[in-house]
Design a protein around this motif. Structure first.
Motif, PDB file in Angstrom:
ATOM      1  N   GLN A  16       4.342   2.160   2.039  1.00  0.00           N
ATOM      2  CA  GLN A  16       5.588   2.511   1.354  1.00  0.00           C
ATOM      3  C   GLN A  16       6.087   3.887   1.796  1.00  0.00           C
ATOM      4  O   GLN A  16       7.288   4.096   1.961  1.00  0.00           O
ATOM      5  N   HIS A  64       0.831  -1.197   0.000  1.00  0.00           N
ATOM      6  CA  HIS A  64       0.000   0.000   0.000  1.00  0.00           C
ATOM      7  C   HIS A  64       0.871   1.255   0.000  1.00  0.00           C
ATOM      8  O   HIS A  64       1.932   1.287   0.625  1.00  0.00           O
ATOM      9  N   SER A  65       0.409   2.292  -0.683  1.00  0.00           N
ATOM     10  CA  SER A  65       1.202   3.521  -0.759  1.00  0.00           C
ATOM     11  C   SER A  65       1.447   4.118   0.619  1.00  0.00           C
ATOM     12  O   SER A  65       2.496   4.717   0.873  1.00  0.00           O
ATOM     13  N   ASP A 100       5.725  14.509   1.865  1.00  0.00           N
ATOM     14  CA  ASP A 100       4.740  13.433   1.912  1.00  0.00           C
ATOM     15  C   ASP A 100       3.756  13.757   3.026  1.00  0.00           C
ATOM     16  O   ASP A 100       4.092  13.661   4.212  1.00  0.00           O
TER      17      ASP A 100
END
Length: 729
Positions: free
Chosen positions: A194, A190-191, A449
């Motif tokens: 990650q 899953h992003s 992010d």
């Protein structure tokens, strides 16, 4: 017979016949008494899985994702300390059971069966969800959102080192603690996961302490989708800054040995590690899932033949610790005990009313030491020449900067984090010089992010900090909003108020920026924030209000454990003038420390009775412009600034419109899902007289000269107000 009963009967038959699966001989530091204890934990986990299915069939249980096949997690728990915070995969009942054995006074079977029964006496969620978790065991509850708990595990691990430098008042974890975060092999793709791996590596690569143990429970399948053989090892064995360990989760001795090595590496080096644990998934994904619909019977039976409990019986026998007959008796007795306890657990009361369900949406307040504000000496050292500038009116962005400075002087546990907040001082200069004033460990330049930024904040809140993360633009929130909705805001709800993530999320947003950005830097949608139960959404429109409201937001986080979003209108950051060029009427003097605007307090400007204009943010600025023009046209208006968009300040708002003949709502968010919808409903429900709204179109925002074409304008407000007044004459 379903697969759970097949596995159960196979265990009974094979142990009685001595038909145990082959494997390596027991080796490693696992001593006999602990080995038996871990086997008992596995048996209890298995018995609870079976009982959950029986309860569901009888209409007494409601959730059957189980832990069968993952019993090796008990050995991971044994390798850690009960003061090591653990964010658990939903298949980790054996971990929680084994940890309960490390802490006196636990009644783990009773507690978990209350959870299965959705009893209001469930000690973790109060009957709101079947979750693993325990305050006493340092296990915050997790919901089923895939991998969403990994970013906050990174933040919690970072917070351990940060707390050594700046001790928060409500610190939870000791200085030598580590954080453990477990998940499945499918979730590793899953992003969100990650991003968390990358953030941990990125931090460790810079020699910043990151005592975090990732545990990947690799059963080779995610619901029905296979994980390619060897994929996890190939993906994680050689990542920079992340030490890789591998163990056989079917072998208690091997798992305990390797988990001890991994935990010691993380604890002594203060660096992250990845423990890859081989497991099997027995039964299906959950109670309603039938694995033979997507796997062949031979494949299912091959997994069942590798039952970890069968391997444990063999290993304990070969180690001379426990005879198979004794192991079989432990298993039988455990199943019988769980069935007896369940008979009582299903009789315990459940939640019945909306009031009971919602009781934990808002966490209880926490006692805090009194603060007397920053000292004059500290302010002089931090502000320097700015103290003199405070005597003159200033723009909003500068006043917010000063407010953050005073708040950080007063509260050592406040930490700012975000993209460009440090050395650059923020895209719009709001955080300028804060890194010089407070250092890079309190004003953290993060990687780009948003999930990691919010995860860092959530994790630091777990160790007593008051995080103030910044999301650079409102549109940037949307790829990370689940960190607020699915993690921070739900934690009190699913922990019955025992855990909380207090924070103030600063977001620059809304529209009206001239010639910059378009829809990605101008975003007028706040529906996703207003839709989160328990979240407070604040939106100032003047510099003085921004200061008073920000101080209240920090108080709400610090003292009342609340999750607050502070939405700063970008277009108002630099504004000086209200009506004419150089009139300076939109600038404000800096309010003295101690001045706050309480949650639910609205702003009222003027007392006109012809019409009340209810608005917020940029709409307040435009409405104040329209107010003078209406007065010139013979219409007396009052302008009411909401300030607090969620929860709406209903009582204060209804008082503020009393005596007004008409109400015009000016809302820069969209017609569909905008704030005006709730305001229209409020006034209609309370019979307030004629109400109209002027709102933004259901559109994204354009770049260039049409930047404001889809949103309310001062001209539009004047026209709408005059139409209401003249239409009534």
């Amino acid at each position: 017979m379903d697969r759970a009963e097949i596995v159960h009967e196979n265990f009974l038959r094979r142990v009685a016949a001595g038909d145990l699966p082959p494997g390596r001989s027991p080796a490693g530091p696992l001593e006999p008494a602990r080995a038996v204890s871990l086997f008992r934990a596995g048996c209890l986990s298995r018995a609870l899985d079976r009982q959950a299915r029986a309860m569901q069939r009888a209409g007494h249980g409601f959730y059957t994702i189980g832990s069968s096949g993952h019993e090796g997690m008990a050995a991971v728990a044994a390798a850690l300390r009960p003061t090591d915070m653990a964010f658990l995969h939903y298949r980790d009942a054996a971990f929680q059971i084994a940890r309960a054995d490390q802490v006196p006074g636990q009644t783990i079977a009773w507690d978990m069966l209350l959870s299965f029964a959705s009893s209001a006496e469930d000690p973790i969620s109060g009957g709101r969800h079947k979750v693993l978790g325990s305050k006493a065991l340092m296990i915050p509850p997790q919901t089923s959102t895939i991998a969403s708990h990994l970013p906050k595990a990174v933040g919690a691990a970072y917070a351990i080192g940060a707390a050594r430098r700046h001790r928060p008042e409500h610190r939870v974890m000791p200085d030598d603690a580590i954080v453990m975060c477990s998940f499945g092999d499918a979730s590793a793709n899953h992003s969100t996961a990650q991003g968390a791996f990358n953030a941990a590596q990125w931090t460790a690569y810079q020699a910043i302490p990151m005592p975090l143990l990732f545990v990947c429970e690799d059963n080779g399948i995610g619901i029905s989708t296979r994980t390619p053989r060897g994929w996890i090892a190939a993906s994680f064995a050689h990542r920079p800054g992340l030490r890789y360990f591998a163990c056989d989760g079917l072998d208690l001795y091997d798992t305990y040995r390797v988990a001890c090595e991994a935990a010691e590496y993380v604890r002594s080096r203060r660096r992250p590690a990845f423990l890859h644990m081989r497991t099997v998934r027995l039964y299906g994904h959950a109670g309603a899932d039938v694995p033979t619909t997507y796997l062949s019977r031979e494949e299912v039976e091959a997994e069942e033949a590798n039952d970890p409990l069968l391997h444990s019986v063999r290993l304990l026998h070969e180690a001379g610790v426990l005879e198979p007959a004794e192991a079989l008796e432990i298993y039988r007795e455990t199943c019988e005990r769980v069935a007896r306890i369940a008979e009582e657990a299903v009789t315990r009361p459940r939640l019945k009313t909306a009031r009971e369900v919602m009781a934990s949406l808002i966490p209880p307040p926490r006692p805090c030491a009194p603060t007397n504000g920053p000292s004059q000496e500290a302010r002089a050292a931090a502000f320097g020449a700015d103290l003199k500038a405070m005597e003159e009116p200033q723009i909003m962005s500068r006043l917010i900067n000063w407010a953050l400075t005073d708040l950080m002087l007063e509260n050592r546990e406040i930490v700012l984090m975000g993209e460009d907040v440090g050395r650059k001082g923020g895209v719009y200069g709001v955080t300028q010089r804060l890194i010089q004033r407070f250092g890079a460990d309190r004003v953290i330049d993060t990687l780009l992010d948003e999930q990691s930024i919010l995860g860092l904040a959530i994790g630091m809140a777990h160790n007593g900090f008051i995080p103030i993360p910044e999301i650079q633009f409102l549109a940037y929130l949307h790829n990370a909003e689940d960190q607020i909705r699915g993690e921070a805001a739900t934690l009190p709800f699913f922990s019955n108020g025992q855990f909380a993530n207090p924070m103030v999320v600063r977001i620059a947003g809304l529209g009206y920026q001239k010639g910059f950005g378009g829809h990605f830097h101008n975003d007028n949608s706040v529906a996703v924030l207003r839709d989160i139960p328990g979240l407070i959404l604040a939106c100032p429109s003047t510099g003085a209000d921004a200061v008073g409201m920000l101080r209240e937001c920090v108080r709400l986080a610090r003292e009342e454990n609340r999750v607050v979003v502070f939405l700063e209108p970008i277009a108002l950051y630099p504004l000086r003038d209200l009506h004419e060029e150089k009139d300076g009427q939109w600038m404000c003097r800096y309010p003295a420390p101690g001045h706050r605007i309480a949650l639910g307090e609205v702003g009222v400007h003027g007392s006109g009775g012809d019409i009340a204009i209810v608005t917020f943010g940029n709409g307040h600025y435009l409405s104040r412009q329209a107010q003078r023009r209406l007065r010139d046209a013979g219409v007396e208006a009052r302008v009411i600034d909401l300030r607090w968009l969620s929860p709406l300040p209903e009582a204060a708002l209804l008082r503020a419109v009393e005596g007004a003949k008409r109400i015009l709502i000016v809302d820069e968010t969209r017609r569909s899902g905008g704030v005006a919808e709730a305001l229209m409903a409020l006034f209609a429900e309370h019979g307030r007289a004629p109400v109209a709204r002027l709102v933004a179109e259901d559109s994204f925002i354009a770049t260039g000269p049409a930047y404001a074409a889809t949103m309310p304008s001062a001209d539009g407000i004047v026209q709408a107000a005059l139409a209401m007044v003249e239409g009534a004459r």
